[in-house]
Scaffold this active site. Structure first.
Site, PDB file in Angstrom:
ATOM      1  N   HIS A  57       0.838  -1.207   0.000  1.00  0.00           N
ATOM      2  CA  HIS A  57       0.000   0.000   0.000  1.00  0.00           C
ATOM      3  C   HIS A  57       0.869   1.252   0.000  1.00  0.00           C
ATOM      4  O   HIS A  57       0.586   2.222  -0.704  1.00  0.00           O
ATOM      5  CB  HIS A  57      -0.881   0.055   1.255  1.00  0.00           C
ATOM      6  CG  HIS A  57      -1.887  -1.042   1.370  1.00  0.00           C
ATOM      7  ND1 HIS A  57      -1.815  -2.032   2.325  1.00  0.00           N
ATOM      8  CD2 HIS A  57      -3.010  -1.316   0.650  1.00  0.00           C
ATOM      9  CE1 HIS A  57      -2.843  -2.842   2.210  1.00  0.00           C
ATOM     10  NE2 HIS A  57      -3.583  -2.443   1.197  1.00  0.00           N
ATOM     11  N   LYS A 169      -0.999  -7.221  -7.814  1.00  0.00           N
ATOM     12  CA  LYS A 169      -1.405  -8.523  -7.250  1.00  0.00           C
ATOM     13  C   LYS A 169      -2.884  -8.788  -7.512  1.00  0.00           C
ATOM     14  O   LYS A 169      -3.295  -9.919  -7.722  1.00  0.00           O
ATOM     15  CB  LYS A 169      -1.121  -8.565  -5.743  1.00  0.00           C
ATOM     16  CG  LYS A 169      -1.497  -9.905  -5.123  1.00  0.00           C
ATOM     17  CD  LYS A 169      -1.040 -10.013  -3.690  1.00  0.00           C
ATOM     18  CE  LYS A 169      -1.851  -9.171  -2.752  1.00  0.00           C
ATOM     19  NZ  LYS A 169      -3.277  -9.592  -2.640  1.00  0.00           N
ATOM     20  N   ARG A 207      -3.844 -10.071   4.311  1.00  0.00           N
ATOM     21  CA  ARG A 207      -4.219 -11.388   4.839  1.00  0.00           C
ATOM     22  C   ARG A 207      -3.011 -12.179   5.351  1.00  0.00           C
ATOM     23  O   ARG A 207      -3.179 -13.136   6.107  1.00  0.00           O
ATOM     24  CB  ARG A 207      -4.960 -12.207   3.777  1.00  0.00           C
ATOM     25  CG  ARG A 207      -6.365 -11.696   3.517  1.00  0.00           C
ATOM     26  CD  ARG A 207      -7.151 -12.632   2.629  1.00  0.00           C
ATOM     27  NE  ARG A 207      -8.550 -12.219   2.551  1.00  0.00           N
ATOM     28  CZ  ARG A 207      -9.017 -11.271   1.735  1.00  0.00           C
ATOM     29  NH1 ARG A 207      -8.185 -10.642   0.910  1.00  0.00           N
ATOM     30  NH2 ARG A 207     -10.293 -10.952   1.728  1.00  0.00           N
TER      31      ARG A 207
END
Ligand code: PAF
Length: 301
Positions: A57, A169, A207
């Site tokens: 990010h 991704k 995750r």
């Protein structure tokens, strides 16, 4: 977001007086801020996120800062894109740390609306992108991409940003967002930034925080199988045999289920059974309770 969030952020500012990230929770306040920036003819970028920020990010925020005058990072764990209640309940939430990270980068605004303001009673609109939403994650997470398209359309309209940054991704997500803005004539540039990986190859993902230590040790096998398959495809091997071997390697490493491992055309996301110029590998597989995805372009040497 809690009071402690503001407190922690305020403490952080105190240490770094030149770095401030304004936390905005309401749409009217966001629009007022954007109106001020527009008076300065600022180019505005949005980095949409669901929080639990990691280096991937942050790389999007840096890319946005390099191209835009003002950067908004949105943080909203969007319930409409979770097809699994447990996944939503367990999605990592690290708002205090997220705010501190954005402040350290000097992102201009952290836009963190609550669910009631994003989806007020009576909300009844779904944005659904056909074609490329089918297959891959679209098959295995029914409704997921409708949720993504709906929230992304809202964020684009709320911010009127000139550009938006997404990670490679989530390649299918980026393709869907590109289709969405083209079809609905939303004037925004969609910029895809490279996947950021751990030293052992694991693609960064919020995750990953949910992996137990033993699962974390197994997780890099996913990227390793993908890179090895890409190498063999470049050498001209048989596509079906290479994909079958990669799947076997992932399962042998300790993943218990593979949702898909496919070679697809990058431009239209159609499946490929022979190598092509625009080939890209896509994988999604389960490690314990955690579903990991990855994708790489297959580059011919
Ligand atoms: O990629 C994500 O984190 C989400 O799908 C997004 C784009 C922020 C929409 O909720």
């Amino acid at each position: 977001l809690s009071q402690s969030y503001h407190f922690a952020t305020a403490q952080f500012y105190a240490k770094q007086p030149f770095m401030t990230t304004l936390i905005v929770k309401s749409l009217p306040k966001l629009r007022a801020q954007i109106a001020e920036w527009r008076l300065e003819s600022a180019r505005i970028a949005i980095v949409p996120t669901m929080g639990a920020l990691h280096e991937g990010h942050l790389s999007l925020v840096r890319a946005a800062q390099a191209r835009a005058d003002r950067v908004i990072v949105s943080l909203f764990v969007n319930p409409k894109q979770f097809n699994n209640a447990a996944d939503l309940a367990n999605y990592p939430r690290t708002e205090v740390e997220d705010a501190a990270r954005l402040a350290s980068l000097g992102a201009d605004v952290l836009y963190a609306p609550d669910e009631a303001s994003m989806y007020p009673p009576g909300f009844a609109t779904t944005v659904s992108v056909g074609g490329i939403s089918k297959g891959l994650c679209g098959t295995h997470r029914p409704g997921h991409f409708d949720g993504v398209a709906t929230i992304v359309a809202k964020l684009f309209l709320q911010t009127s940003a000139d550009m938006a940054f997404f990670g490679e991704k989530d390649f299918q997500q980026v393709a869907i967002v590109r289709r969405l803005v083209k079809d609905l004539d939303i004037p925004i540039d969609i910029i895809m930034c490279p996947t950021v990986r751990e030293a052992d190859g694991l693609a960064l993902s919020s995750r990953n925080m949910r992996l137990a230590a033993i699962e974390r040790a197994i997780a890099p096998a996913l990227a390793a199988a993908l890179f090895e398959a890409a190498r063999q495809l470049c050498d001209g091997g048989d596509v079906a045999a290479i994909l079958a071997q990669a799947k076997a390697d992932i399962l042998a490493a300790g993943f218990h289920k593979i949702d898909y491992l496919e070679l697809r055309d990058e431009d239209n996301l159609q499946p490929l059974d022979t190598m092509a110029r625009n080939a890209r590998l896509h994988v999604a597989a389960w490690l314990g309770q955690v579903r990991l995805i990855d994708t790489i372009k297959v580059l011919r040497s």
